[in-house]
Design a protein around this motif. Structure first.
Motif, PDB file in Angstrom:
ATOM      1  N   VAL A 109      -0.960   6.700  -4.231  1.00  0.00           N
ATOM      2  CA  VAL A 109      -0.714   5.775  -2.917  1.00  0.00           C
ATOM      3  C   VAL A 109      -1.802   5.898  -1.872  1.00  0.00           C
ATOM      4  CG1 VAL A 109       1.124   5.355  -1.030  1.00  0.00           C
ATOM      5  CG2 VAL A 109       2.000   5.527  -3.478  1.00  0.00           C
ATOM      6  N   GLN A 110      -1.971   7.190  -1.299  1.00  0.00           N
ATOM      7  CA  GLN A 110      -2.807   7.605  -0.591  1.00  0.00           C
ATOM      8  C   GLN A 110      -4.407   6.823  -0.816  1.00  0.00           C
ATOM      9  OE1 GLN A 110      -1.996   9.025   2.951  1.00  0.00           O
ATOM     10  NE2 GLN A 110      -0.138   8.213   1.851  1.00  0.00           N
ATOM     11  N   ALA A 111      -4.674   6.960  -2.122  1.00  0.00           N
ATOM     12  CA  ALA A 111      -6.038   6.424  -2.236  1.00  0.00           C
ATOM     13  C   ALA A 111      -6.137   4.795  -2.119  1.00  0.00           C
ATOM     14  CB  ALA A 111      -6.521   6.729  -3.675  1.00  0.00           C
ATOM     15  N   LYS A 112      -4.987   4.146  -2.258  1.00  0.00           N
ATOM     16  CA  LYS A 112      -4.878   2.692  -1.903  1.00  0.00           C
ATOM     17  C   LYS A 112      -4.916   2.266  -0.347  1.00  0.00           C
ATOM     18  CE  LYS A 112      -2.731   1.521  -6.318  1.00  0.00           C
ATOM     19  NZ  LYS A 112      -1.716   1.062  -7.009  1.00  0.00           N
ATOM     20  N   GLN A 113      -4.358   3.370   0.399  1.00  0.00           N
ATOM     21  CA  GLN A 113      -4.160   3.107   1.934  1.00  0.00           C
ATOM     22  C   GLN A 113      -5.578   3.795   2.353  1.00  0.00           C
ATOM     23  OE1 GLN A 113      -0.782   5.308   3.089  1.00  0.00           O
ATOM     24  NE2 GLN A 113       0.601   3.770   2.161  1.00  0.00           N
ATOM     25  N   HIS A 114      -6.313   4.485   1.822  1.00  0.00           N
ATOM     26  CA  HIS A 114      -7.390   5.220   2.492  1.00  0.00           C
ATOM     27  C   HIS A 114      -8.514   5.053   1.449  1.00  0.00           C
ATOM     28  CE1 HIS A 114      -5.180   6.855   5.796  1.00  0.00           C
ATOM     29  NE2 HIS A 114      -4.162   7.414   4.726  1.00  0.00           N
ATOM     30  N   PRO A 115      -9.017   3.821   1.222  1.00  0.00           N
ATOM     31  CA  PRO A 115     -10.074   3.696   0.128  1.00  0.00           C
ATOM     32  C   PRO A 115     -11.353   4.507   0.494  1.00  0.00           C
ATOM     33  CG  PRO A 115      -9.780   1.775   1.368  1.00  0.00           C
ATOM     34  CD  PRO A 115      -8.825   2.512   1.750  1.00  0.00           C
ATOM     35  N   ASP A 116     -11.616   4.671   1.555  1.00  0.00           N
ATOM     36  CA  ASP A 116     -12.980   5.355   1.762  1.00  0.00           C
ATOM     37  C   ASP A 116     -12.915   6.747   2.337  1.00  0.00           C
ATOM     38  OD1 ASP A 116     -14.088   2.862   1.756  1.00  0.00           O
ATOM     39  OD2 ASP A 116     -13.486   2.315   4.034  1.00  0.00           O
ATOM     40  N   LEU A 136      -9.690  12.486  -0.843  1.00  0.00           N
ATOM     41  CA  LEU A 136      -8.558  11.965  -1.235  1.00  0.00           C
ATOM     42  C   LEU A 136      -9.016  11.490  -2.838  1.00  0.00           C
ATOM     43  CD1 LEU A 136      -5.788  11.226  -1.066  1.00  0.00           C
ATOM     44  CD2 LEU A 136      -6.305   9.366   0.179  1.00  0.00           C
ATOM     45  N   HIS A 137     -10.078  10.754  -3.098  1.00  0.00           N
ATOM     46  CA  HIS A 137     -10.445  10.286  -4.478  1.00  0.00           C
ATOM     47  C   HIS A 137     -10.958  11.479  -5.457  1.00  0.00           C
ATOM     48  CE1 HIS A 137     -10.184   6.081  -3.816  1.00  0.00           C
ATOM     49  NE2 HIS A 137     -10.720   6.245  -2.630  1.00  0.00           N
ATOM     50  N   TYR A 138     -11.153  12.496  -4.629  1.00  0.00           N
ATOM     51  CA  TYR A 138     -11.382  13.603  -5.565  1.00  0.00           C
ATOM     52  C   TYR A 138     -10.018  14.334  -6.016  1.00  0.00           C
ATOM     53  CZ  TYR A 138     -12.181  18.363  -6.585  1.00  0.00           C
ATOM     54  OH  TYR A 138     -12.428  19.850  -7.220  1.00  0.00           O
ATOM     55  N   LEU A 149       3.093  11.260  12.889  1.00  0.00           N
ATOM     56  CA  LEU A 149       2.474  11.098  14.227  1.00  0.00           C
ATOM     57  C   LEU A 149       1.349  10.388  13.921  1.00  0.00           C
ATOM     58  CD1 LEU A 149       2.956  14.997  15.412  1.00  0.00           C
ATOM     59  CD2 LEU A 149       4.133  12.853  16.195  1.00  0.00           C
ATOM     60  N   ASP A 150       0.500  10.763  13.113  1.00  0.00           N
ATOM     61  CA  ASP A 150      -0.699   9.814  12.716  1.00  0.00           C
ATOM     62  C   ASP A 150      -1.019   9.452  11.275  1.00  0.00           C
ATOM     63  OD1 ASP A 150      -3.226   8.585  13.045  1.00  0.00           O
ATOM     64  OD2 ASP A 150      -4.343  10.332  13.819  1.00  0.00           O
ATOM     65  N   PRO A 151      -0.307   8.459  10.761  1.00  0.00           N
ATOM     66  CA  PRO A 151      -0.540   7.977   9.482  1.00  0.00           C
ATOM     67  C   PRO A 151      -1.708   7.516   8.820  1.00  0.00           C
ATOM     68  CG  PRO A 151       1.003   6.535  10.715  1.00  0.00           C
ATOM     69  CD  PRO A 151       0.608   7.523  11.550  1.00  0.00           C
ATOM     70  N   LYS A 152      -2.819   7.177   9.914  1.00  0.00           N
ATOM     71  CA  LYS A 152      -4.045   6.865   9.635  1.00  0.00           C
ATOM     72  C   LYS A 152      -4.812   8.158   8.948  1.00  0.00           C
ATOM     73  CE  LYS A 152      -4.016   3.118  12.697  1.00  0.00           C
ATOM     74  NZ  LYS A 152      -4.666   2.632  14.436  1.00  0.00           N
ATOM     75  N   MET A 153      -4.494   9.303   9.339  1.00  0.00           N
ATOM     76  CA  MET A 153      -5.078  10.295   8.980  1.00  0.00           C
ATOM     77  C   MET A 153      -4.506  10.765   7.426  1.00  0.00           C
ATOM     78  SD  MET A 153      -7.521  11.012  11.031  1.00  0.00           S
ATOM     79  CE  MET A 153      -7.846  12.611  10.670  1.00  0.00           C
TER      80      MET A 153
END
Length: 167
Positions: free
Chosen positions: A38-45, A49-51, A8-12
């Protein structure tokens, strides 16, 4: 449900983060690691996720894989860069630096964590271990006492929290 929320909201990233956490808890570490990468590359900020990526890499780094330990350190550093107050990331980075035999950096991270919470048992223990492996053993006795006091305080806090838990 988490996968549907992500559709529904892939940005989250929170929904996918939860899927990765579930996979990790079900001992599907390869799948959760791939998902977090994969998600860390899509959401670098996203510091969470990085943790989570750093944590998953650190678990697989136990197999003697130095490149995974290095990648875990980089991911934890990224989480702290994004959120300098991220207590768990400081703790994890201290653990990783102890494993990487970099006691000075471990001490630095532990001390940063302790400025936020003087009863941080993980940070106290990692600083104690780092100082034991370094040439600076002057504070070991004080750290041992502080660790014991922190354990008592954490137990006291848990006891208070348990009093108000609904059953």
């Amino acid at each position: 449900d988490f996968e549907r929320a992500h559709q529904l909201d892939p940005k989250m990233s929170f929904a996918i983060d939860a899927v990765g956490i579930m996979q990790s808890q079900q001992h599907q570490s390869g799948e959760s690691l791939a998902l977090f990468e994969v998600q860390a590359k899509q959401h670098p900020d996203d510091p969470l996720l990085h943790y989570l990526l750093a944590e998953q890499l650190s678990e697989s780094a136990d197999e003697g894989n130095g490149s995974r330990l290095t990648a875990a350190i980089e991911a934890a550093k990224r989480a702290i860069t994004l959120d300098p107050q991220y207590q768990a990331a400081h703790d994890l980075l201290a653990i990783l630096y102890v494993r990487a035999k970099q006691p000075e950096l471990a001490i630095q991270q532990a001390e940063l964590a302790l400025t936020q919470d003087p009863y941080d048992v993980v940070a106290l223990y990692q600083e104690l271990m780092a100082r034991r492996s370094s040439s600076d053993t002057s504070q070991i006795k004080a750290l041992t006492i502080a660790l014991e006091q922190a354990r008592k305080e954490v137990g006291r806090r848990q006891e208070i929290a348990d009093r108000y838990r609904l059953q």
